[in-house]
Design a protein around this motif. Structure first.
Motif: not given
Length: 267
Positions: A70-78, A191-200
């Motif tokens: 989730a953390v890596a996905a959030t960083a990669l998205a930005y 918000t983006r990190l929470v969304g990534a956690l939800y999806l993962v």
């Protein structure tokens, strides 16, 4: 709650799941013999899971596939959304802005979870694939947030002055515009990190990217639900760790924004 209190509580909530995700596998030890499902005793101080494995060992092993993804996905998205949104906001060509932003509207029309499931059904991704997939799903929304906030900054006299001095696009975009976006990005990052956690987590619930019996916090919550009345820790502990990370991250970002706002008032 004061800003300092939010920092302390947020840091504590974030630190526990992050430390477990990073260092938990180092202290997990060997698997050992399996016991009866949803039982206690015999060294299993949190009990056993649906396959008879030690719950505490599964907790130590299960964080990396949720937290780090989730953390890596959030960083990669930005990493993708920031230059895309800035390019659309700073261009003087309307057609280029439309070309960059309109395709994102199409992706936004598709629910994120459905898009993840459709791609995952075709490609069967592993942890790295899930990271990239969750990041790509987050890019359209993140890019639009960057674009919407950067449009106002791009119209400032300071940007025109930088252009008149023939500053490079990178200097204008990242040296000035992105720096002015820090508060917006900080607010959006929680918000983006929470969304990534939800999806993962949801993907793991559905078996995307992980095995049905994998050592994964999200899988633990899903697979151990039948034994909730017998050994609730197999569900409560991983669920609390996921929730703690989400709540703690938002508290930290809120405290950071509140601190910056207070410094601005003092000046």
């Amino acid at each position: 709650m004061t800003g300092r209190g939010r920092y302390a509580l947020g840091a504590a909530l974030v630190a526990v799941p992050l430390l477990l995700a990073l260092f938990g596998p180092l202290f997990a030890g060997g698997a050992g013999p399996r016991a009866v499902s949803f039982s206690g005793g015999a060294g299993h101080w949190l009990g056993t899971d649906f396959t008879g494995r030690d719950v505490w060992r599964q907790v130590l092993l299960g964080g990396r596939s949720v937290v780090l993804v989730a953390v890596a996905a959030t960083a990669l998205a930005y990493t993708a959304a920031l230059p895309l949104g800035l390019a659309a906001a700073l261009t003087r060509h309307g057609w280029l802005e439309e070309l960059l932003m309109r395709p994102l509207d199409v992706l936004l029309a598709v629910p994120s979870l459905i898009l993840v499931l459709l791609v995952a059904a075709a490609l069967e991704p592993g942890p790295v694939g899930v990271t990239v997939l969750v990041a790509l799903v987050a890019v359209p929304d993140a890019a639009r947030v960057v674009h919407a906030a950067a449009v106002e900054i791009a119209a400032r006299p300071a940007v025109e002055a930088l252009r008149m001095h023939r500053e490079s696009w990178a200097r204008i975009a990242f040296g000035y515009t992105a720096r002015e976006l820090r508060r917006t990005l900080a607010a959006d990052a929680g918000t983006r990190l929470v969304g990534a956690l939800y999806l993962v987590s949801t993907a793991a619930f559905l078996g995307v990217g992980v095995a049905p019996d994998a050592a994964d916090w999200a899988v633990m919550v899903d697979r151990n639900r039948p034994g909730l009345d017998l050994r609730p820790w197999a569900v409560v502990v991983p669920a609390a760790l996921i929730a703690g990370l989400a709540i703690g991250a938002n508290l930290l970002f809120d405290a950071a924004l509140q601190g910056r706002r207070g410094k601005g008032v003092e000046r």
